[in-house]
Write an enzyme that holds these catalytic residues in place. Sequence first.
Site, mmCIF file in Angstrom:
data_model
loop_
_atom_site.group_PDB
_atom_site.id
_atom_site.type_symbol
_atom_site.label_atom_id
_atom_site.label_comp_id
_atom_site.label_asym_id
_atom_site.label_seq_id
_atom_site.Cartn_x
_atom_site.Cartn_y
_atom_site.Cartn_z
ATOM 1 N N GLU A 322 43.544 42.019 46.086
ATOM 2 C CA GLU A 322 44.135 40.676 46.198
ATOM 3 C C GLU A 322 45.615 40.750 46.529
ATOM 4 O O GLU A 322 46.176 39.798 47.071
ATOM 5 C CB GLU A 322 43.932 39.886 44.889
ATOM 6 N N HIS A 343 26.452 62.220 41.866
ATOM 7 C CA HIS A 343 25.035 62.264 42.250
ATOM 8 C C HIS A 343 24.651 61.058 43.103
ATOM 9 O O HIS A 343 23.480 60.773 43.296
ATOM 10 C CB HIS A 343 24.155 62.338 40.992
ATOM 11 N N LYS A 458 36.516 28.751 47.657
ATOM 12 C CA LYS A 458 36.565 27.731 46.596
ATOM 13 C C LYS A 458 36.421 26.342 47.209
ATOM 14 O O LYS A 458 35.640 25.510 46.731
ATOM 15 C CB LYS A 458 37.908 27.802 45.858
HETATM 16 O O1 PA5 Z 1 44.910 37.113 40.519
HETATM 17 C C1 PA5 Z 1 44.611 35.922 40.493
HETATM 18 O O2 PA5 Z 1 45.461 35.018 40.464
HETATM 19 C C2 PA5 Z 1 43.145 35.490 40.455
HETATM 20 O O3 PA5 Z 1 42.279 36.573 40.412
HETATM 21 C C3 PA5 Z 1 42.889 34.599 39.257
HETATM 22 O O4 PA5 Z 1 43.159 35.316 38.079
HETATM 23 C C4 PA5 Z 1 41.452 34.081 39.214
HETATM 24 O O5 PA5 Z 1 41.150 33.421 40.415
HETATM 25 C C5 PA5 Z 1 41.245 33.145 38.037
HETATM 26 O O6 PA5 Z 1 42.130 32.064 38.126
HETATM 27 P P1 PA5 Z 1 42.397 31.110 36.921
HETATM 28 O O7 PA5 Z 1 43.045 31.882 35.826
HETATM 29 O O8 PA5 Z 1 43.319 30.053 37.468
HETATM 30 O O9 PA5 Z 1 41.091 30.537 36.472
#
Ligand code: PA5
Length: 468
Positions: A322, A343, A458
């Site tokens: 990310e 393996h 989303k």
């Molecule tokens: O790194 C990030 O920001 C994302 O992986 C969020 O943690 C994830 O989408 C969850 O988001 P939220 O805490 O708003 O539910």
Amino acid sequence: MFEPLLSYDPGAALKLLPPERIPALKNALNAARDETLNDVEHWQSGLPVPREKQPLDAGFIQWPEELLADLERSGSASLVARLESCGRRLADSADSLVVLGIGGSYMGMRAMFEALRSPVWNEQSRATRGELPRLYFDGWNVDSDQQRALLSLLDERAATFPNSVHGRTAVIVISKSGGTLETAVAYRNFRDLLERRFGTDVVNLIVPVTGESGRLRNLAKASGFPDVFSIPDGIGGRFSVLTSVGLLPAAAAGLNIRALLQGAADMTQHFRTAPFESNLVLQFVAVCHAFEVDLGLTCRILSTWGSKLEAVGLWYDQLLSESLGKHERGATPLTVVNTRDLHSRGQQHQAGRRDKLITNLLPGKPQLPSLTVPSHALDQDLLNQLAGTPLTRILQAAVAGTNQAYADDRRPTADLALPALTEHAIGQLFQMLMLATVVEGRLVGTNPYGQPGVEAYKQNTQANLGLK
Ligand code: PA5
């Protein structure tokens, strides 16, 4: 004073790079470190953030030091003490604790739980667990069978042990935005169960951890929970493991959150002050980066030696993907567990495409006394020759044997070694990998913060459901 308990040894890998390559990176990496640290000052100053730097979520860097200073200054009124006391309250009230969250609001806690607690924790008696709760994770998927199975189990426990801690469940619901569909849907189902089983006491069994505004914050206000913890602005989801996101469930699971924070603070201090040649963060980035740009090793294998570190690897997969998987660039992370995956994926790593840098993540001293190979009158398996040999010795032989096999075929490996699986070491490891990810982003001109690529799915999902 920082004691470099973690160690990073790129020895085998370095032999495959021209000797002058790593020192040549020194200036660029020192500049990337300066930029990373200047970002913290900029962020703290409250001055407007230039467009090309937005979002700037540099708050995680000094956060562990700030929390420890606050603890020193404010004692029982500090955030650390409040988290510990809320964790204790939850542990005393319920024998099952469900942590709801996804991505950065879940993976770090799962990593800590698996690394630092027994693999059979949830099967142990409450007495063996030191009066601490079993831990479950949900809200990280949309899987009806899985969620129903957990809800049914908890419901059955409530029916079997009415009016007893053994039948009670608590929930920590974590979402920074407060609007993540997977977590929000799971929260409804778990809250329904708690309301049905525990009536008005439900307010004492649920603790939200969320941003300063949003739907979960609004729900928390309307529900009247005694404890609600905030996720600070300026710390992004995948950098939030050492905020209340990870620290509250960790405290409820009886982990030493002060040692976690101390490990991270020690790593930040080391990152700030150690010269390039001995700086764990800069050395790690130098090797990963040089192999990617010079030799096209775009796959980064985190080879965890023991399943207790698998979830740390999955946390790191998210962190790297990310943060740097942007603009059609960024190395692809992959976690394996050895010797298991020798393996399965081992064949490809030994003889497949030459696009992989392998970093071994070594767990160090086992938490329990090592098993040995027993001797037996039936020796048809010829294992009496190993009788009395600790399993740790067999693992060392496998690590060395695997590294040698890769080296013989000019495939690079490096070792990242923990002294043992302790809170202090895991705190260091988290902070080291988060800092390394940000430094690498600055080095290659990719903003490591934000994850715009996650938004499309989303929005489409919401539109498909007709959601506002
Ligand atoms: O790194 C990030 O920001 C994302 O992986 C969020 O943690 C994830 O989408 C969850 O988001 P939220 O805490 O708003 O539910």
